[in-house]
Design a protein around this motif. Structure first.
Motif, PDB file in Angstrom:
ATOM      1  N   VAL A  94      -8.705  -1.509   0.669  1.00 57.90           N
ATOM      2  CA  VAL A  94      -7.917  -3.116   1.231  1.00 57.90           C
ATOM      3  C   VAL A  94      -8.987  -3.592   1.322  1.00 57.90           C
ATOM      4  O   VAL A  94     -10.131  -3.899   1.648  1.00 57.90           O
ATOM      5  CB  VAL A  94      -6.960  -3.390   2.248  1.00 57.90           C
ATOM      6  N   GLN A 114      -6.903   4.342   0.074  1.00 57.66           N
ATOM      7  CA  GLN A 114      -6.172   3.278  -1.305  1.00 57.66           C
ATOM      8  C   GLN A 114      -7.314   2.267  -1.064  1.00 57.66           C
ATOM      9  O   GLN A 114      -7.618   2.494   1.184  1.00 57.66           O
ATOM     10  CB  GLN A 114      -5.288   2.814  -0.740  1.00 57.66           C
ATOM     11  N   ASP A 155      -7.278  -1.880  -4.060  1.00 61.52           N
ATOM     12  CA  ASP A 155      -6.147  -2.025  -4.632  1.00 61.52           C
ATOM     13  C   ASP A 155      -4.963  -2.947  -4.569  1.00 61.52           C
ATOM     14  O   ASP A 155      -3.764  -3.167  -4.735  1.00 61.52           O
ATOM     15  CB  ASP A 155      -5.103  -0.682  -3.726  1.00 61.52           C
ATOM     16  N   LEU A 156      -5.647  -3.357  -3.165  1.00 62.33           N
ATOM     17  CA  LEU A 156      -5.180  -4.542  -2.439  1.00 62.33           C
ATOM     18  C   LEU A 156      -6.088  -5.612  -1.820  1.00 62.33           C
ATOM     19  O   LEU A 156      -6.861  -4.968  -0.781  1.00 62.33           O
ATOM     20  CB  LEU A 156      -3.848  -4.039  -1.031  1.00 62.33           C
ATOM     21  N   ARG A 215     -13.876  -2.530  -6.465  1.00 62.75           N
ATOM     22  CA  ARG A 215     -12.273  -2.779  -7.079  1.00 62.75           C
ATOM     23  C   ARG A 215     -11.572  -2.295  -5.092  1.00 62.75           C
ATOM     24  O   ARG A 215     -11.765  -1.692  -4.993  1.00 62.75           O
ATOM     25  CB  ARG A 215     -11.953  -1.770  -7.897  1.00 62.75           C
ATOM     26  N   LEU A 248     -10.189  -5.718  -8.358  1.00 60.06           N
ATOM     27  CA  LEU A 248      -8.205  -5.152  -8.769  1.00 60.06           C
ATOM     28  C   LEU A 248      -8.455  -4.014  -9.366  1.00 60.06           C
ATOM     29  O   LEU A 248      -8.809  -4.252 -10.844  1.00 60.06           O
ATOM     30  CB  LEU A 248      -7.155  -5.608  -8.690  1.00 60.06           C
ATOM     31  N   ASN A 249      -7.991  -2.673  -8.890  1.00 62.68           N
ATOM     32  CA  ASN A 249      -7.427  -1.008  -9.534  1.00 62.68           C
ATOM     33  C   ASN A 249      -6.192  -1.677 -10.478  1.00 62.68           C
ATOM     34  O   ASN A 249      -5.852  -3.097 -10.404  1.00 62.68           O
ATOM     35  CB  ASN A 249      -7.541  -0.336  -8.610  1.00 62.68           C
ATOM     36  N   ASN A 275      -2.863  -2.402 -11.710  1.00 59.61           N
ATOM     37  CA  ASN A 275      -1.352  -2.688 -10.576  1.00 59.61           C
ATOM     38  C   ASN A 275      -1.984  -2.607  -9.338  1.00 59.61           C
ATOM     39  O   ASN A 275      -1.010  -2.551  -8.079  1.00 59.61           O
ATOM     40  CB  ASN A 275      -0.793  -1.212 -10.448  1.00 59.61           C
ATOM     41  N   GLY A 276      -3.557  -2.963  -9.297  1.00 58.50           N
ATOM     42  CA  GLY A 276      -3.488  -3.520  -7.843  1.00 58.50           C
ATOM     43  C   GLY A 276      -2.805  -4.785  -6.825  1.00 58.50           C
ATOM     44  O   GLY A 276      -2.535  -6.110  -8.260  1.00 58.50           O
ATOM     45  N   TRP A 277      -2.580  -5.238  -6.148  1.00 55.80           N
ATOM     46  CA  TRP A 277      -2.245  -6.593  -5.626  1.00 55.80           C
ATOM     47  C   TRP A 277      -3.336  -7.202  -5.463  1.00 55.80           C
ATOM     48  O   TRP A 277      -3.255  -7.412  -4.166  1.00 55.80           O
ATOM     49  CB  TRP A 277      -0.309  -6.401  -4.998  1.00 55.80           C
ATOM     50  N   ILE A 305       0.822  -0.772  -0.118  1.00 54.97           N
ATOM     51  CA  ILE A 305       0.456   0.192   0.044  1.00 54.97           C
ATOM     52  C   ILE A 305       0.955   1.178   0.018  1.00 54.97           C
ATOM     53  O   ILE A 305       1.402   1.807   0.861  1.00 54.97           O
ATOM     54  CB  ILE A 305      -0.857   0.306   1.327  1.00 54.97           C
ATOM     55  N   LYS A 312       0.187  -9.027  -8.882  1.00 58.25           N
ATOM     56  CA  LYS A 312       0.153  -7.368  -9.917  1.00 58.25           C
ATOM     57  C   LYS A 312      -1.037  -7.891 -10.719  1.00 58.25           C
ATOM     58  O   LYS A 312      -0.685  -7.912 -11.589  1.00 58.25           O
ATOM     59  CB  LYS A 312       1.088  -6.442 -10.560  1.00 58.25           C
TER      60      LYS A 312
END
Ligand code: GLN
Length: 304
Positions: free
Chosen positions: A133, A131, A198-199, A196, A248-249, A251-253, A115, A294
């Motif tokens: 999660v 962000q 980011d992680l 969606r 996931l956005n 580049n999200g993991w 993050i 990713k």
């Protein structure tokens, strides 16, 4: 007969009994007796070594003996104490939840690293800039709450298919004063619509249904739905990896905990589902325990 016992007697005699009956190492058995004594006497561990001669009162002895008998029958220490420490925080634990394991702390570290740092103080930062999660199968809430506690600037959503587990997780967030987790009753992504993140992190069930370990130790007292997942243990991991890209956005993991022999299978599944920068990380025992990748959608090849 004088049934009075000192702290020293209890540590020595009951440590030896637990070691034999539960086939623990001497260190494990001693730590377990220390935990029970600390709980009953309301003291820190150092107190026990500083006061070995102290006698247990009748009431203390009664409470302690009842816990010891339950432990000798195999009940997990976390259930006897009703709590377990994870990432420096104390989590309420019940038979409705998986007991947080030390190896899962790796997930919190790897997740937090992914993050991005909080933006310079922006008191008026809008909701849209936070962000997001997602923790899938949150159980006690250990992963979600630890990340949210370390990063009050992120918004965490934690889901579980078990209402009973969610009750425990909500109570944990409240007890720990963590406000940036939103708990949702959902079978993996089913109740999340098109949201969606980011992680995405998850410690899903990953033990093969016929694995002999399910009949041994603490796991016998934990919910099977949090442990076993089909013939090879990968049924839920497959579902999660398959559905994650839609949540996931860019580049999200996605980070997943898995069994000691599943890292390669998980990496292959991530690759097959379009993830990049795929990695596996070892836990403190040197076992590949968390794998991730990713979500970086490839630009559409226009053929030019
Ligand atoms: N790590 C746990 C165990 O082996 C299993 C946790 C899980 O299935 N997610 O006991």
């Amino acid at each position: 007969m004088n049934s009075m016992r000192s702290i020293r007697d209890v540590l020595k005699q009951d440590g030896a009994e637990l070691k034999t009956v539960l086939t623990l190492s001497a260190d494990e058995a001693r730590i377990e007796v220390q935990c029970l004594l600390q709980h009953v006497l309301h003291v820190q561990r150092a107190y026990l070594s500083a006061h070995p001669e102290q006698m247990l009162s009748e009431i203390q002895k009664g409470t302690y003996d009842a816990l010891l008998q339950r432990r000798l029958r195999g009940e997990p220490v976390a259930h006897l104490l009703g709590e377990r420490e994870f990432f420096g925080l104390s989590f309420k634990v019940t038979p409705d939840t998986l007991i947080p394991r030390p190896e899962t702390e790796l997930m919190v570290e790897l997740g937090s690293q992914r993050i991005s740092s909080p933006p310079a103080p922006l008191p008026l930062a809008g909701e849209g800039s936070r962000q997001r999660v997602l923790d899938l199968g949150t159980g006690t809430g250990a992963i979600a709450i630890s990340i949210a506690h370390a990063r009050p600037d992120v918004e965490v959503v934690a889901v579980d298919a078990s209402e009973a587990a969610l009750l425990v997780a909500r109570e944990n967030a409240q007890r720990l004063g963590v406000r940036n987790v939103n708990f949702v009753h959902s079978d993996w992504f089913s109740a999340l619509d098109a949201q969606r993140f980011d992680l995405i992190v998850s410690n899903p069930p990953y033990i093969a249904a016929d694995d002999v370990h399910l009949a041994q130790g603490d796991v016998r007292f934990e919910p099977l739905s949090a442990l076993a997942s089909g013939a090879d243990g990968l049924d839920d991991i497959r579902r999660i990896i398959h559905s994650a890209p839609a949540h996931l956005n860019e580049n999200g993991w996605l980070l997943l905990e898995h069994g000691y022999d599943q890292a390669e299978s998980v990496r292959v599944l991530l690759l097959e589902n379009g993830f990049c920068e795929i990695f596996s990380e070892k836990d403190l025992a040197g076992i590949e325990r968390v794998s991730g990748g990713k979500h970086a959608p490839k630009p559409i090849n226009t053929g030019i």
